[in-house]
Design a protein around this motif. Structure first.
Motif, short mmCIF file in Angstrom:
data_model
loop_
_atom_site.label_atom_id
_atom_site.label_comp_id
_atom_site.label_asym_id
_atom_site.label_seq_id
_atom_site.Cartn_x
_atom_site.Cartn_y
_atom_site.Cartn_z
N LEU A 1 67.63 -9.26 -64.22
CA LEU A 1 66.87 -9.14 -65.46
C LEU A 1 67.85 -8.72 -66.56
O LEU A 1 67.99 -7.54 -66.87
N PRO A 2 68.55 -9.68 -67.14
CA PRO A 2 69.70 -9.37 -68.01
C PRO A 2 69.37 -8.60 -69.27
O PRO A 2 70.24 -7.90 -69.80
N ARG A 3 68.13 -8.70 -69.79
CA ARG A 3 67.79 -8.02 -71.04
C ARG A 3 66.79 -6.88 -70.87
O ARG A 3 66.35 -6.29 -71.85
N CYS A 4 66.43 -6.57 -69.65
CA CYS A 4 65.39 -5.57 -69.41
C CYS A 4 65.86 -4.19 -69.81
O CYS A 4 66.87 -3.68 -69.30
N ARG A 5 65.12 -3.53 -70.71
CA ARG A 5 65.44 -2.19 -71.18
C ARG A 5 64.50 -1.14 -70.56
O ARG A 5 64.85 0.02 -70.47
N ASN B 1 56.22 -20.90 -69.22
CA ASN B 1 57.12 -20.41 -70.27
C ASN B 1 57.58 -18.97 -70.05
O ASN B 1 57.70 -18.18 -70.99
N TRP B 2 57.85 -18.61 -68.79
CA TRP B 2 58.27 -17.24 -68.49
C TRP B 2 59.59 -16.90 -69.17
O TRP B 2 59.87 -15.73 -69.43
N GLU B 3 60.41 -17.90 -69.44
CA GLU B 3 61.73 -17.64 -70.02
C GLU B 3 61.65 -16.94 -71.38
O GLU B 3 62.61 -16.28 -71.79
N ASN B 4 60.55 -17.09 -72.08
CA ASN B 4 60.42 -16.50 -73.42
C ASN B 4 59.57 -15.23 -73.45
O ASN B 4 59.23 -14.74 -74.52
N CYS B 5 59.20 -14.70 -72.27
CA CYS B 5 58.43 -13.46 -72.23
C CYS B 5 59.34 -12.28 -72.56
O CYS B 5 60.42 -12.13 -71.99
N ALA B 6 58.89 -11.44 -73.49
CA ALA B 6 59.65 -10.24 -73.86
C ALA B 6 59.01 -8.97 -73.30
O ALA B 6 59.70 -7.99 -73.05
N GLU B 7 57.69 -9.01 -73.08
CA GLU B 7 56.96 -7.85 -72.56
C GLU B 7 55.90 -8.35 -71.60
O GLU B 7 55.08 -9.20 -71.96
N LEU B 8 55.90 -7.83 -70.38
CA LEU B 8 55.03 -8.39 -69.35
C LEU B 8 54.61 -7.33 -68.35
O LEU B 8 55.41 -6.49 -67.93
N ASN B 9 53.33 -7.38 -67.96
CA ASN B 9 52.79 -6.48 -66.95
C ASN B 9 52.33 -7.31 -65.75
O ASN B 9 51.34 -8.04 -65.83
N LEU B 10 53.05 -7.20 -64.64
CA LEU B 10 52.71 -7.92 -63.41
C LEU B 10 52.33 -6.93 -62.31
O LEU B 10 52.66 -7.12 -61.14
N SER B 11 51.63 -5.89 -62.67
CA SER B 11 51.23 -4.87 -61.70
C SER B 11 49.98 -5.29 -60.92
O SER B 11 49.24 -6.17 -61.34
N PHE B 12 49.79 -4.64 -59.76
CA PHE B 12 48.56 -4.80 -58.95
C PHE B 12 48.26 -6.27 -58.61
O PHE B 12 47.14 -6.74 -58.76
N GLN B 13 49.28 -6.99 -58.12
CA GLN B 13 49.11 -8.41 -57.85
C GLN B 13 48.58 -8.71 -56.45
O GLN B 13 48.25 -9.84 -56.14
N VAL C 1 54.56 -13.43 -52.15
CA VAL C 1 55.78 -12.72 -52.55
C VAL C 1 56.80 -13.70 -53.10
O VAL C 1 57.47 -13.44 -54.11
N GLU C 2 56.95 -14.86 -52.45
CA GLU C 2 57.91 -15.86 -52.90
C GLU C 2 57.53 -16.41 -54.27
O GLU C 2 58.41 -16.64 -55.12
N ASN C 3 56.25 -16.63 -54.51
CA ASN C 3 55.81 -17.10 -55.82
C ASN C 3 56.08 -16.04 -56.88
O ASN C 3 56.48 -16.34 -58.01
N PHE C 4 55.88 -14.78 -56.51
CA PHE C 4 56.13 -13.67 -57.42
C PHE C 4 57.61 -13.60 -57.80
O PHE C 4 57.97 -13.46 -58.98
N LYS C 5 58.49 -13.74 -56.81
CA LYS C 5 59.93 -13.71 -57.07
C LYS C 5 60.37 -14.92 -57.89
O LYS C 5 61.30 -14.83 -58.69
N ARG C 6 59.71 -16.05 -57.67
CA ARG C 6 60.02 -17.25 -58.46
C ARG C 6 59.83 -16.96 -59.95
O ARG C 6 60.65 -17.36 -60.79
N ILE C 7 58.77 -16.25 -60.26
CA ILE C 7 58.48 -15.90 -61.66
C ILE C 7 59.48 -14.87 -62.18
O ILE C 7 59.99 -15.00 -63.30
N LEU C 8 59.82 -13.88 -61.36
CA LEU C 8 60.78 -12.86 -61.79
C LEU C 8 62.13 -13.48 -62.12
O LEU C 8 62.81 -13.05 -63.07
N ARG C 9 62.54 -14.50 -61.36
CA ARG C 9 63.83 -15.14 -61.62
C ARG C 9 63.86 -15.86 -62.97
O ARG C 9 64.93 -16.12 -63.51
N ARG C 10 62.69 -16.15 -63.51
CA ARG C 10 62.63 -16.86 -64.79
C ARG C 10 62.54 -15.91 -65.99
O ARG C 10 62.58 -16.36 -67.13
N LEU C 11 62.46 -14.63 -65.74
CA LEU C 11 62.29 -13.65 -66.82
C LEU C 11 63.66 -13.27 -67.41
O LEU C 11 64.08 -12.12 -67.36
#
Length: 239
Positions: free
Chosen positions: A171-175, A120-132, A140-150
């Motif tokens: 990231l269309p809504r990232c502030r 359900n990454w599409e509904n995440c509003a605040e997320l910390n994916l540091s130190f992976q 890296v590809e799996n990480f980018k797969r998730i980023l594309r869904r944010l």
């Protein structure tokens, strides 16, 4: 008494409730409950030889929360999930931990779709994916797969992930975006962030301000570039 990798104290073999090392912090739950898999026995036969017996969580150390049964935790409930996948098949065979592959090979298309819904990454509003610890290409590809869904994320932290190029990510809504301690060398390698207000790029390797003009079309309020080579560029502040 032995201390497990998840910080739990286990006493001999009387402790059978297995906790995944991939457990994440639940941001919205007032009372955080442990995520328990259905099969709580010790499935594997390979463990740290320094221990007298395998820890209860040993067989689950490469599983994400989506792979555990009997829980309904969704991705948008997690604040600091660990999304790094387990080792490749070749590496597991080298480690003599091929028993962990059994579950992977039995995943059906239905289970894949259920996992996608649960993430359900599409509904995440605040997320910390540091130190992976993205040491391999498939990580890296799996990480980018998730980023594309944010598509709805507004605040995102990607600190210290050895990232070099996210230009294909939008990231269309990232502030608020924090990509400190990565390997970006140019503004052109950043993701598309049309709504960005606060951008932190400290401790990268940005040598030129080329591409910074693209941020003129955003509502940017603050930009942090400390400890980048571009700080030594002539007329840096003015530019």
């Amino acid at each position: 008494l032995l201390s497990s990798s998840s910080g739990l104290t286990t006493s001999n073999q009387k402790f059978f409730k297995s906790y995944s090392s991939c457990c994440s912090i639940l941001g919205d739950a007032p009372n955080i409950l442990p995520v328990l898999p259905q099969n709580r026995g010790i499935l594997g036969h390979s463990w740290d030889s320094r221990l007298p017996f395998p820890l209860p969580s040993d067989s689950f150390k490469y599983l994400g929360w989506c792979d555990l049964e009997e829980h309904d935790v969704r991705g948008n409930q997690l604040r600091c999930p660990r999304v790094r996948e387990g080792p490749s098949e070749e590496e597991l065979f080298f480690r003599k931990e091929e028993h962990t592959l059994k579950r992977r090979k039995q995943v059906t298309d239905t289970e894949k779709w259920e996992k996608r819904l649960q993430e359900n990454w599409e509904n995440c509003a605040e997320l910390n994916l540091s130190f992976q610890d993205l040491g391999d290409l498939y990580q890296v590809e799996n990480f980018k797969r998730i980023l594309r869904r944010l598509i709805r994320v507004e605040k995102l932290w990607l600190v210290d992930n050895s990232l070099t190029d996210l230009s294909a990510i939008r990231l269309p809504r990232c502030r608020e975006l924090n990509v400190n301690k990565n390997h970006f060398t140019s503004f052109k390698q950043l993701p598309k962030i049309p709504q960005i207000q606060h951008l932190s790029l400290a401790e990268n390797n940005i040598t030129t301000l080329s591409g910074i003009s693209d941020l003129r079309h955003t509502p940017l309020e603050s930009l942090i570039l400390k400890r980048n080579p571009c700080e030594f560029q002539e007329r840096y502040r003015q530019l």
